[in-house]
Design a protein around this motif. Structure first.
Motif, PDB file in Angstrom:
ATOM      1  N   PRO A  89       0.814  -1.201   0.000  1.00  0.00           N
ATOM      2  CA  PRO A  89       0.000   0.000   0.000  1.00  0.00           C
ATOM      3  C   PRO A  89       0.857   1.265   0.000  1.00  0.00           C
ATOM      4  O   PRO A  89       1.976   1.264   0.499  1.00  0.00           O
ATOM      5  CB  PRO A  89      -0.804  -0.100   1.297  1.00  0.00           C
ATOM      6  CG  PRO A  89       0.039  -0.939   2.206  1.00  0.00           C
ATOM      7  CD  PRO A  89       0.738  -1.895   1.305  1.00  0.00           C
ATOM      8  N   SER A  90       0.282   2.340  -0.558  1.00  0.00           N
ATOM      9  CA  SER A  90       0.963   3.620  -0.555  1.00  0.00           C
ATOM     10  C   SER A  90       0.288   4.515   0.483  1.00  0.00           C
ATOM     11  O   SER A  90      -0.741   4.141   1.052  1.00  0.00           O
ATOM     12  CB  SER A  90       0.874   4.239  -1.948  1.00  0.00           C
ATOM     13  OG  SER A  90      -0.470   4.386  -2.318  1.00  0.00           O
ATOM     14  N   ASP A  91       0.891   5.689   0.718  1.00  0.00           N
ATOM     15  CA  ASP A  91       0.324   6.612   1.713  1.00  0.00           C
ATOM     16  C   ASP A  91      -1.159   6.857   1.437  1.00  0.00           C
ATOM     17  O   ASP A  91      -1.551   7.093   0.294  1.00  0.00           O
ATOM     18  CB  ASP A  91       1.037   7.977   1.638  1.00  0.00           C
ATOM     19  CG  ASP A  91       2.433   7.937   2.231  1.00  0.00           C
ATOM     20  OD1 ASP A  91       2.781   6.922   2.873  1.00  0.00           O
ATOM     21  OD2 ASP A  91       3.174   8.920   2.054  1.00  0.00           O
ATOM     22  N   VAL A  92      -1.940   6.816   2.505  1.00  0.00           N
ATOM     23  CA  VAL A  92      -3.373   7.097   2.375  1.00  0.00           C
ATOM     24  C   VAL A  92      -3.598   8.563   2.728  1.00  0.00           C
ATOM     25  O   VAL A  92      -3.044   9.067   3.708  1.00  0.00           O
ATOM     26  CB  VAL A  92      -4.192   6.171   3.301  1.00  0.00           C
ATOM     27  CG1 VAL A  92      -5.667   6.549   3.274  1.00  0.00           C
ATOM     28  CG2 VAL A  92      -4.003   4.718   2.884  1.00  0.00           C
ATOM     29  N   SER A 143     -15.817  -6.217  -3.156  1.00  0.00           N
ATOM     30  CA  SER A 143     -15.505  -6.082  -1.725  1.00  0.00           C
ATOM     31  C   SER A 143     -14.356  -6.998  -1.325  1.00  0.00           C
ATOM     32  O   SER A 143     -14.538  -7.920  -0.516  1.00  0.00           O
ATOM     33  CB  SER A 143     -16.740  -6.432  -0.894  1.00  0.00           C
ATOM     34  OG  SER A 143     -17.843  -5.666  -1.301  1.00  0.00           O
ATOM     35  N   ALA A 144     -13.203  -6.757  -1.869  1.00  0.00           N
ATOM     36  CA  ALA A 144     -12.018  -7.581  -1.590  1.00  0.00           C
ATOM     37  C   ALA A 144     -10.844  -6.971  -2.356  1.00  0.00           C
ATOM     38  O   ALA A 144     -11.067  -6.146  -3.243  1.00  0.00           O
ATOM     39  CB  ALA A 144     -12.266  -9.017  -2.046  1.00  0.00           C
ATOM     40  N   PRO A 145      -9.602  -7.368  -2.025  1.00  0.00           N
ATOM     41  CA  PRO A 145      -8.453  -6.726  -2.678  1.00  0.00           C
ATOM     42  C   PRO A 145      -8.300  -7.049  -4.164  1.00  0.00           C
ATOM     43  O   PRO A 145      -9.087  -7.826  -4.720  1.00  0.00           O
ATOM     44  CB  PRO A 145      -7.260  -7.255  -1.880  1.00  0.00           C
ATOM     45  CG  PRO A 145      -7.735  -8.502  -1.249  1.00  0.00           C
ATOM     46  CD  PRO A 145      -9.199  -8.333  -1.009  1.00  0.00           C
ATOM     47  N   GLY A 146      -7.303  -6.432  -4.789  1.00  0.00           N
ATOM     48  CA  GLY A 146      -7.075  -6.555  -6.228  1.00  0.00           C
ATOM     49  C   GLY A 146      -7.074  -7.987  -6.744  1.00  0.00           C
ATOM     50  O   GLY A 146      -7.583  -8.260  -7.838  1.00  0.00           O
ATOM     51  N   GLY A 178      -8.130  -3.287   0.065  1.00  0.00           N
ATOM     52  CA  GLY A 178      -9.327  -4.038   0.439  1.00  0.00           C
ATOM     53  C   GLY A 178     -10.491  -3.928  -0.511  1.00  0.00           C
ATOM     54  O   GLY A 178     -11.502  -4.607  -0.331  1.00  0.00           O
ATOM     55  N   ILE A 179     -10.371  -3.065  -1.531  1.00  0.00           N
ATOM     56  CA  ILE A 179     -11.455  -2.926  -2.512  1.00  0.00           C
ATOM     57  C   ILE A 179     -10.840  -3.107  -3.901  1.00  0.00           C
ATOM     58  O   ILE A 179      -9.724  -2.656  -4.143  1.00  0.00           O
ATOM     59  CB  ILE A 179     -12.093  -1.506  -2.437  1.00  0.00           C
ATOM     60  CG1 ILE A 179     -12.694  -1.238  -1.054  1.00  0.00           C
ATOM     61  CG2 ILE A 179     -13.124  -1.304  -3.546  1.00  0.00           C
ATOM     62  CD1 ILE A 179     -14.005  -1.937  -0.779  1.00  0.00           C
ATOM     63  N   ASN A 223     -17.627   1.185   5.568  1.00  0.00           N
ATOM     64  CA  ASN A 223     -16.636   2.249   5.824  1.00  0.00           C
ATOM     65  C   ASN A 223     -15.501   2.258   4.804  1.00  0.00           C
ATOM     66  O   ASN A 223     -14.995   3.320   4.448  1.00  0.00           O
ATOM     67  CB  ASN A 223     -16.098   2.137   7.251  1.00  0.00           C
ATOM     68  CG  ASN A 223     -17.170   2.466   8.269  1.00  0.00           C
ATOM     69  OD1 ASN A 223     -18.209   1.800   8.305  1.00  0.00           O
ATOM     70  ND2 ASN A 223     -16.948   3.484   9.066  1.00  0.00           N
ATOM     71  N   SER A 224     -15.128   1.070   4.310  1.00  0.00           N
ATOM     72  CA  SER A 224     -14.104   1.027   3.260  1.00  0.00           C
ATOM     73  C   SER A 224     -14.616   1.729   2.013  1.00  0.00           C
ATOM     74  O   SER A 224     -13.844   2.343   1.267  1.00  0.00           O
ATOM     75  CB  SER A 224     -13.754  -0.407   2.903  1.00  0.00           C
ATOM     76  OG  SER A 224     -13.171  -1.042   3.999  1.00  0.00           O
ATOM     77  N   LEU A 225     -15.912   1.641   1.786  1.00  0.00           N
ATOM     78  CA  LEU A 225     -16.480   2.281   0.597  1.00  0.00           C
ATOM     79  C   LEU A 225     -16.613   3.794   0.779  1.00  0.00           C
ATOM     80  O   LEU A 225     -16.519   4.542  -0.187  1.00  0.00           O
ATOM     81  CB  LEU A 225     -17.803   1.615   0.208  1.00  0.00           C
ATOM     82  CG  LEU A 225     -17.566   0.211  -0.385  1.00  0.00           C
ATOM     83  CD1 LEU A 225     -18.847  -0.612  -0.404  1.00  0.00           C
ATOM     84  CD2 LEU A 225     -16.957   0.279  -1.784  1.00  0.00           C
TER      85      LEU A 225
END
Ligand SMILES: *Cc1c(COP(=O)(O)O)cnc(C)c1O
Length: 392
Positions: free
Chosen positions: A17-20, A66-69, A204-205, A254-256
């Motif tokens: 992951p990169s900076d959020v 609703s799940a990672p790449g 996660g998405i 919340n992820s969405l």
């Protein structure tokens, strides 16, 4: 008693992951509401529209999984590959190998087109593979190979697929939001991405999109899709135009929110501006690294701005450098994979992490760490070179 977990504050300049963005983190902390709440459904309609903008398509089957790449990858293959189907899979790094796995697990026949790690997919080899095999149903390839930092010519490859009446599946996990991607314009039939690379969002998405031709192929399937969760026929009812939203699975609410905010930010910046920002800071980093005497693995025309594979100086223990960067500067960069392990670092400039401050931090931290280890690099050159580039 176990205490709450507080992660350290890192700068994430690896392969993801990169900076959020703080805006995205703040959105994620807003109150959870029901996933069938009319307000949530309204927000999801906006997600769909903004995602169509990001992918450059107006396909109604454009949505976040609703799940990672990796789940987006699986969604494309599980819906489009049926037992006995021939799929040309291009491999020039780690992720092409996963595509092969997907094809074979769903009973397809993978016809491999291989290129060296660090090189783009060769369109001439793809043309030969089509010429040598009849009835190929799908061409699958990775647009931006994060394992090596190579960009392949997706437009040309999709045209070859069209010329041969085949569908295309494109991995755009690292390209979406970072490099030019034109899903409708290039005639891509199935595309998947992730949130944690160039979209400034946590993992996660997985955003995906299917063309009309892909939807037809899914509707014509002879066999039932072997995955219930990823079966797009079941999801079409939820996402199709004007369809009534019914329960399929509980969306990660919340992820969405986070994903929605990251797409709002992309719209505010403008897609073309986001691509240009990635290129601009890549150029500054490149100028600085070259001034230090550090070279790139990938030839200039195929370099990904958002993922820089650079050579470790002679005699330097690359893992030690990474652990010192983390300990002394809270800076994370990535290691090389496979045959490139120990030989290269992968420096990411993705999404929110792609900014001037990070470029300068990375150059100075790397120079200090390397000179402390006695590496053969030019000292005192990198920062002035990058600063001069920014001043131009
Ligand atoms: C990161 C990545 C993936 C996998 O995504 P996850 O979110 O880790 O499952 C797939 N393809 C490419 C090119 C990637 O960079």
């Amino acid at each position: 008693m176990t205490k709450s977990f507080y992660p350290p504050l890192r700068t994430l300049m690896g392969p993801g992951p990169s900076d959020v963005s703080p805006r995205v983190l703040a959105a994620m902390a807003r109150p959870t509401i029901g996933h069938l709440d009319p307000e949530f459904i309204r927000m999801m309609d906006e997600v769909k529209q903004m995602l169509q903008y990001a992918f450059k398509t107006d396909s109604p089957l454009t949505m976040p999984i609703s799940a990672p790449g990796s789940a987006g990858m699986e969604a494309c293959f599980v819906n489009l590959v049926e037992p006995g189907d021939k799929v040309i899979v291009c491999q020039n790094g780690v992720f092409g190998g996963r595509m092969k796995e997907n094809v074979e697990r769903f009973g397809g026949i993978a016809i491999m087109v291989e290129d060296e790690w660090g090189k783009p997919v060769d369109p001439a080899k793809v043309e030969s593979a089509f010429a040598a095999n009849s009835d190929v149903k799908i061409l699958a390839f990775v647009h931006a190979e994060t394992s090596t930092g190579v960009l392949s010519d997706a437009k040309r490859l999709c045209q070859i697929a069209r010329d041969n009446d085949a569908l295309s599946i494109v991995d755009a996990v690292t390209s979406l939001g970072g490099s030019e991607l034109d899903v409708a314009g290039w005639g891509i039939d199935a595309v998947y991405s992730g949130t944690q690379k160039c979209l400034s969002c946590p993992p996660g998405i997985s955003p995906i999109s299917f063309s009309e031709r892909a939807v037809e192929a899914i509707e014509k399937r002879q066999s039932k899709t072997p995955s219930w969760f990823l079966d797009q026929k079941l999801v079409m009812g939820y996402w199709g135009g004007g369809a009534k939203r019914a329960y399929h699975h509980t969306a990660p609410v919340n992820s969405l929110y986070a994903f929605h905010e990251s797409l709002v930010m992309l719209e505010e910046e403008g897609l073309e501006n986001a691509w240009a920002r990635h290129r601009h800071h890549h150029d500054a980093l490149r100028v600085g690294l070259e001034a230090m005497g550090i070279g790139f693995l990938v030839d200039e025309p195929y370099r990904l701005p958002q993922l820089n594979s650079v050579f470790v100086p002679e005699g330097i223990d690359e893992a030690k450098v990474r652990s010192q960067l983390l300990a002394n500067y809270n800076l994370e960069i990535g290691a090389g994979l496979g045959a490139l392990a120990g030989k290269v670092w992968r420096i990411g400039l993705m999404g929110s992490a792609c900014n001037k401050q990070n470029v300068l931090l990375c150059l100075s931290a790397l120079e200090n760490t390397l000179s402390g280890m006695g590496a053969d690099i030019a000292k005192g050159q990198a920062l002035p070179a990058a600063e001069a580039f920014y001043a131009e």
